[in-house]
Design an enzyme around this catalytic site. Structure first.
Site, short mmCIF file in Angstrom:
data_model
loop_
_atom_site.label_atom_id
_atom_site.label_comp_id
_atom_site.label_asym_id
_atom_site.label_seq_id
_atom_site.Cartn_x
_atom_site.Cartn_y
_atom_site.Cartn_z
N PHE A 18 -119.63 -31.71 -34.06
CA PHE A 18 -118.22 -31.80 -34.44
C PHE A 18 -117.35 -32.40 -33.35
O PHE A 18 -116.28 -32.94 -33.63
CB PHE A 18 -117.67 -30.40 -34.79
CG PHE A 18 -117.47 -29.49 -33.60
CD1 PHE A 18 -116.32 -29.58 -32.82
CD2 PHE A 18 -118.41 -28.52 -33.28
CE1 PHE A 18 -116.12 -28.73 -31.73
CE2 PHE A 18 -118.23 -27.68 -32.19
CZ PHE A 18 -117.08 -27.79 -31.41
N LYS A 29 -126.46 -37.09 -40.99
CA LYS A 29 -125.89 -35.80 -41.40
C LYS A 29 -124.86 -35.42 -40.35
O LYS A 29 -125.17 -34.90 -39.30
CB LYS A 29 -126.98 -34.73 -41.47
CG LYS A 29 -126.70 -33.56 -42.44
CD LYS A 29 -125.45 -32.76 -42.15
CE LYS A 29 -125.63 -31.82 -40.99
NZ LYS A 29 -124.40 -30.97 -40.76
N GLU A 59 -120.23 -30.69 -40.58
CA GLU A 59 -119.46 -30.30 -41.76
C GLU A 59 -118.03 -29.90 -41.41
O GLU A 59 -117.20 -29.72 -42.30
CB GLU A 59 -120.16 -29.15 -42.50
CG GLU A 59 -120.21 -27.83 -41.75
CD GLU A 59 -121.34 -27.72 -40.75
OE1 GLU A 59 -121.62 -26.59 -40.31
OE2 GLU A 59 -121.94 -28.75 -40.39
N SER A 83 -125.94 -27.99 -29.55
CA SER A 83 -126.19 -26.92 -28.60
C SER A 83 -127.67 -26.83 -28.25
O SER A 83 -128.54 -27.31 -28.99
CB SER A 83 -125.72 -25.58 -29.18
OG SER A 83 -126.56 -25.20 -30.27
N CYS A 94 -119.70 -31.87 -24.14
CA CYS A 94 -120.92 -31.48 -23.42
C CYS A 94 -120.91 -32.03 -21.99
O CYS A 94 -121.69 -31.60 -21.15
CB CYS A 94 -122.17 -31.95 -24.16
SG CYS A 94 -122.40 -33.74 -24.17
N GLU A 120 -122.60 -21.55 -21.84
CA GLU A 120 -121.80 -22.73 -22.15
C GLU A 120 -120.64 -22.27 -23.03
O GLU A 120 -120.82 -21.89 -24.18
CB GLU A 120 -122.62 -23.79 -22.88
CG GLU A 120 -121.81 -25.05 -23.17
CD GLU A 120 -122.57 -26.07 -24.01
OE1 GLU A 120 -122.27 -27.27 -23.88
OE2 GLU A 120 -123.44 -25.66 -24.81
#
Length: 497
Positions: A149, A173, A176, A226, A281, A382
């Site tokens: 995202f 993909k 969402e 992640s 990240c 994290e």
């Protein structure tokens, strides 16, 4: 309410699964869209479209592919503001940050435009009498990407432009949580002339992910997300015989030596820790202050942090926007309170923050934690939000040992005026991307992006030369055209002569 659909065979396709997920405006907290969740059959339809398109696209000329990619780059440039607005509306990051995301994604499109140079093979002539050997690279077939995202346009562009330039077809993909930008990217690709089926998008959740991982017609999977999910992606993809590159999480350290320009270091710590609300990240989440500079450096960071303008991303005065969801905001905030309980000093507390007129938005102020114990959750996990931890060491040796003991190895940076110290650091630190007075060392498009240790699963990084290697497979061709005078039978093992 608007429904965000799939993109199959070069056009939008309404979902038949009957399952949907909410899409929020993080600045208001309101759900103004829903996204269709693909069924197994819908994923299969996207893969079938990509497989059918590969028959011709994989054999298409480099000239045709690059002509389309050049046109695509032109369209992206013309629509960059529009794409940025979609990102801001669904992710929440400020418009300038969203524009930067689009620009960095376009770097990979530009790399893909030069694929004819990147795919040049090798030829050795006369390796034996009248024998030549050539090495070439060919596409894999149908490949897939599963993207996060936090960069809904850039990370997909890290993957599919290079993959299709190499002759593959692609199934994406996207997250969402903010799916609209990816659909706009697909629409523009079709407008640029990309044939039907070369790029397909399936929206969805774990059902779609698992079908991608197990589908027998998908040859390779790229993932960014992640660390726990990256491990799952790698394991499942390998079990089903696929290539995989899975980029995981990070805990990026910024080492500040006593000779550093502390004004610059404080500025860059703010930029790297709180930009995009810390949902990167490559964000700096730990500053390591060496020697006796800690108090002064923390003071300078705190002064700047307290003056940041936080507000909706479409407000040009905002420097930081909201987080992606209410649940994520609350989780990030919990690390601040637990840090205090676990021995850290809370210098700036951003919890409980709200924006006038946007009280239901997913806003969180910035937090600064000092003297954070290495056992604290705020150091160990994290956080993926606007929380910066400061730890202190007496020496460079202690600092490098601390950084290298982290289970992650994505990115790191050193701030110093000492070239010898910088050179030593870049050789000794155990991380895949290193900055010297650069806090977020994301490589340009023709170098590859990726970390070490629990930040990368798979052998190859994304984009750059590694990306081209990942989306192609090598073939070696040995050729002999005998002289008409040659002949006879010889059953001996052939030898070079």
């Amino acid at each position: 309410m608007k429904t965000i659909t799939h993109w199959i065979d070069g056009k939008p396709v309404e979902s038949t699964s009957g399952r949907f997920g909410p899409v929020y405006n993080p600045a208001t907290g309101a759900q103004d869209k829903q996204v269709a969740f693909a069924s197994v059959d819908e994923v299969d339809a996207a893969v079938a479209s990509a497989k059918a398109a590969f028959d011709s696209w994989g054999q298409s000329s480099l000239a045709k592919r690059t002509a389309i990619l050049f046109k695509y780059r032109e369209l992206l440039d013309a629509h960059r503001d529009e794409i940025a607005e979609l990102i801001t509306a669904e992710h929440g990051k400020v418009h300038s940050d969203a524009l930067g995301e689009v620009a960095r994604g376009m770097e990979i499109v530009e790399l893909a435009c030069g694929i004819s140079v990147q795919l040049k093979g090798e030829l050795s002539t006369q390796v034996s009498t009248r024998v030549d050997v050539a090495s070439i690279r060919q596409p894999l077939g149908v490949v897939a990407g599963i993207t996060p995202f936090n960069f809904p346009a850039m990370v997909p562009m890290w993957m599919f432009p290079l993959a299709i330039a190499c002759g593959n077809t692609f199934v994406l993909k996207p997250s969402e949580k903010d799916p609209s930008a990816s659909l706009r990217l697909a629409e523009l690709a079709t407008e640029a002339g990309l044939p039907e089926g070369v790029l397909n998008i399936v929206q969805g959740d774990k059902t779609a992910v698992d079908r991608i991982l197990e589908h027998p017609d998908i040859e390779a999977v790229s993932f960014v997300g992640s660390t726990p999910i990256a491990k799952y992606i790698q394991r499942a993809a390998v079990e089903h015989g696929k290539r995989v590159q899975a980029l995981g999480g990070a805990k990026n350290h910024m080492l500040v030596l006593p000779d550093a320009d502390l004004e610059l270091a404080a500025d860059q710590a703010i930029n790297a820790a709180y930009g995009s609300a810390g949902e990167r990240c490559m964000a700096v989440s730990v500053v390591v202050a060496v020697g006796d500079i800690g108090d002064e450096l923390v003071g300078k960071i705190a002064e700047r942090a307290k003056n940041l303008k936080i507000g909706p991303g479409n407000d040009p005065t905002s420097e930081m926007g909201p987080l992606i969801t209410r649940e994520h905001r609350d989780k990030v905030a919990s690390y601040v309170s637990s840090a205090a309980e676990q021995g850290a000093e809370v210098v700036v507390d951003g919890t409980g923050f709200s924006v006038d007129g946007h009280e239901n938005g997913f806003f969180l102020g910035v937090s600064l934690l000092d003297r954070v114990p290495l056992t604290a959750d705020a150091y160990q996990d994290e956080i993926f939000g606007p929380v910066l931890a400061v730890v202190r060491t007496e020496t460079y040796e202690e600092a490098i040992q601390l950084i290298n003991s982290s289970r992650w190895g994505n990115g790191t940076a050193i701030f110093t005026r000492d070239g010898g110290a910088a050179r030593r650091f870049q050789l000794e630190v155990k991380a895949g991307m290193v900055g010297v007075n650069v806090p977020i060392p994301v490589p340009v498009g023709y170098h590859s992006f990726g970390g070490w240790k629990d930040s990368l699963f798979g052998d190859l990084h994304v984009y750059g030369n590694d990306g081209i290697a990942f989306y192609t497979q090598g073939k070696v061709i040995t050729t002999r055209w005998p002289d008409p005078a040659d002949g006879g039978i010889n059953l001996g093992f052939p030898s070079n002569s």
